[in-house]
Design an enzyme around this catalytic site. Sequence first.
Site: not given
Ligand SMILES: Cc1ncc(COP(=O)(O)O)c(C=O)c1O
Length: 371
Positions: A35, A130, A256, A304
């Site tokens: 993801k 969640r 800065y 920056m």
């Molecule tokens: C449902 C779910 N499974 C697995 C993971 C993987 O987590 P991690 O990167 O801590 O291994 C995530 C990440 O947040 C997640 O939301």
Amino acid sequence: MPRPIQATIHHAALRHNLQRARRAAGDAKVWAVVKANAYGHGIERVFEALRGADGFALLDLAEAERVRALGWRGPVLLLEGVFEPRDLELCSRLNLWHAVHCEAQIDWLAAHKTQQGHRVFLKLNSGMNRLGFAPASFRTAWMRLDALPQVEEISLMTHFSDADGAKGIAAQMALFEEATRDLPGERSVANSAATLRHIDTAGVRGDWVRPGIAVYGGAPDHPVFNAAHWELQPAMTLASKVIGLQDLLPGDSVGYGSSFVADTPMRIGVVACGYADGYPRHCGTGTPVLVDGVRTRLVGRVSMDMVTVDLTPVPQAGLGSEVTLWGRAGSGAVLPVDEVAFAAGTVGYELMCALAPRVPVVVAEEPPASS
Ligand SMILES: Cc1ncc(COP(=O)(O)O)c(C=O)c1O
């Protein structure tokens, strides 16, 4: 000439880390969690190195399409399921497995016209609060899904809130075992922290583990343990060069706000990397950095497009010297992204994901030099 900053994605490290997760997981299958554009590394860039995974888990439908466009025919799991009814059409067409975490998603499935049997991961809220069904409604949700002709197979999942911390996973694991007792189907509960820290807890392996951060070489529980402890290698290096030099006298300040004031004569390197590249502005004086592979520190504020570093431990450094903001230097020396993140009050995940689009990225196939 472009600015000298560059990120490198290390395929050998990705392969090594995936293998590390697999070794921990035993017989369980491994979702590589990709993801957030593979935690900032780029799905297309990591794909070849991670195709040894049993499946890819993500949450953006456009990212799922990209994984299929790369030719991946194996499992793809949408970790948050679908966001609206028409997303189910894409799930049917691309054979995406999807989490089901609420009643509305079951309603949408029930109304979905398809010949394609869907594989769903029914999610239990075991304490994270969640996504997921409460333990009391989990079985009813399972029975609703089981009655749907659209559903071919139901797997069971939950997600831990404290696998990386002192609270641990025992309470959530017990709730999961209780809520899923006697229900058929594959199980998936473990993220990176659970896979590395709690794999011997009964039930944690399940049928699928879901490591994300570990695959990219971040320690899920820094600063308790570091990546080297877990035998993980950095999959991303952010490197740049010294583009300017300043010799300071006692009393001279840098950058800065004049937040750093020299108390002895010292040489400062000005580095082509700033917060517009994704380097955190919250990193202050003392944040570790490698110059020509030698560990030194940031001084003054991040701006920056530039940071300033103390060259005292690297007297031979000059214009063009290699600067490793995180990852692996040419010499093989490693600066874990987790240490830089810690200095900024955040986690390695955020730094990886925040790599700015203006930073050119290359992929390195060769094994990294050993440190
Ligand atoms: C449902 C779910 N499974 C697995 C993971 C993987 O987590 P991690 O990167 O801590 O291994 C995530 C990440 O947040 C997640 O939301």
